[in-house]
Design a protein around this motif. Structure first.
Motif, PDB file in Angstrom:
ATOM      1  N   THR A 113       0.839  -1.184   0.000  1.00 13.09           N
ATOM      2  CA  THR A 113       0.000   0.000   0.000  1.00 13.09           C
ATOM      3  C   THR A 113       0.882   1.245   0.000  1.00 13.09           C
ATOM      4  O   THR A 113       2.107   1.151   0.081  1.00 13.09           O
ATOM      5  N   PRO A 119       0.939   5.594   1.404  1.00 17.24           N
ATOM      6  CA  PRO A 119       0.288   6.555   2.305  1.00 17.24           C
ATOM      7  C   PRO A 119      -0.932   7.185   1.626  1.00 17.24           C
ATOM      8  O   PRO A 119      -0.987   7.315   0.404  1.00 17.24           O
ATOM      9  N   GLN A 120      -1.893   7.577   2.436  1.00 10.93           N
ATOM     10  CA  GLN A 120      -3.137   8.147   1.917  1.00 10.93           C
ATOM     11  C   GLN A 120      -2.877   9.345   0.996  1.00 10.93           C
ATOM     12  O   GLN A 120      -3.549   9.501  -0.025  1.00 10.93           O
ATOM     13  N   ALA A 121      -1.917  10.192   1.326  1.00  8.55           N
ATOM     14  CA  ALA A 121      -1.623  11.366   0.492  1.00  8.55           C
ATOM     15  C   ALA A 121      -1.155  10.950  -0.900  1.00  8.55           C
ATOM     16  O   ALA A 121      -1.525  11.575  -1.899  1.00  8.55           O
ATOM     17  N   ASP A 122      -0.365   9.887  -0.978  1.00  6.69           N
ATOM     18  CA  ASP A 122       0.096   9.390  -2.274  1.00  6.69           C
ATOM     19  C   ASP A 122      -1.061   8.797  -3.068  1.00  6.69           C
ATOM     20  O   ASP A 122      -1.174   8.997  -4.275  1.00  6.69           O
ATOM     21  N   LEU A 123      -1.924   8.060  -2.380  1.00  7.30           N
ATOM     22  CA  LEU A 123      -3.083   7.472  -3.051  1.00  7.30           C
ATOM     23  C   LEU A 123      -4.019   8.545  -3.586  1.00  7.30           C
ATOM     24  O   LEU A 123      -4.580   8.411  -4.670  1.00  7.30           O
ATOM     25  N   GLU A 124      -4.164   9.624  -2.825  1.00  6.58           N
ATOM     26  CA  GLU A 124      -5.019  10.730  -3.276  1.00  6.58           C
ATOM     27  C   GLU A 124      -4.461  11.344  -4.560  1.00  6.58           C
ATOM     28  O   GLU A 124      -5.210  11.615  -5.503  1.00  6.58           O
ATOM     29  N   GLU A 178      -5.120   8.937  -7.367  1.00  7.87           N
ATOM     30  CA  GLU A 178      -6.544   8.901  -7.704  1.00  7.87           C
ATOM     31  C   GLU A 178      -6.933  10.090  -8.579  1.00  7.87           C
ATOM     32  O   GLU A 178      -7.678   9.938  -9.551  1.00  7.87           O
ATOM     33  N   LEU A 185      -6.662  -0.118  -4.477  1.00  9.87           N
ATOM     34  CA  LEU A 185      -6.270   1.003  -3.626  1.00  9.87           C
ATOM     35  C   LEU A 185      -6.889   2.317  -4.062  1.00  9.87           C
ATOM     36  O   LEU A 185      -6.922   3.284  -3.292  1.00  9.87           O
ATOM     37  N   LEU A 186      -7.375   2.369  -5.273  1.00 10.77           N
ATOM     38  CA  LEU A 186      -7.990   3.604  -5.789  1.00 10.77           C
ATOM     39  C   LEU A 186      -9.489   3.451  -5.879  1.00 10.77           C
ATOM     40  O   LEU A 186     -10.011   2.399  -6.123  1.00 10.77           O
TER      41      LEU A 186
END
Length: 70
Positions: free
Chosen positions: A9, A11-16, A19, A69-70
């Motif tokens: 996975t 970090p949330q900031a990277d996933l944002e 996305e 993850l997205l």
């Protein structure tokens, strides 16, 4: 880095960031949405690609999408 060595996975900031890229937003719009400079957004995207071992951001988007993850 082989696929076995990639993190499960991000970090949330990277996933944002990924996305927004997957949604088709250009980098300048992503930067505005995340309240970053375009340069910082570009650096973060490059860091994500480097961490995952990809040459192009779209590869990171596909990788994250395939893992749900997205």
């Amino acid at each position: 880095m082989t696929s076995a060595q990639r993190p499960d996975t991000l970090p949330q900031a990277d996933l944002e960031l990924l996305e927004l890229l997957a949604d088709g937003l250009p980098l300048d719009a992503i930067a505005r949405r995340l309240d970053l400079s375009e340069r910082t957004a570009r650096r973060r995207l490059r860091a994500i690609c480097d961490r995952l071992g990809f040459a192009a951001p779209i590869q990171a988007v596909v990788w994250a999408a395939r893992r749900g993850l997205l």
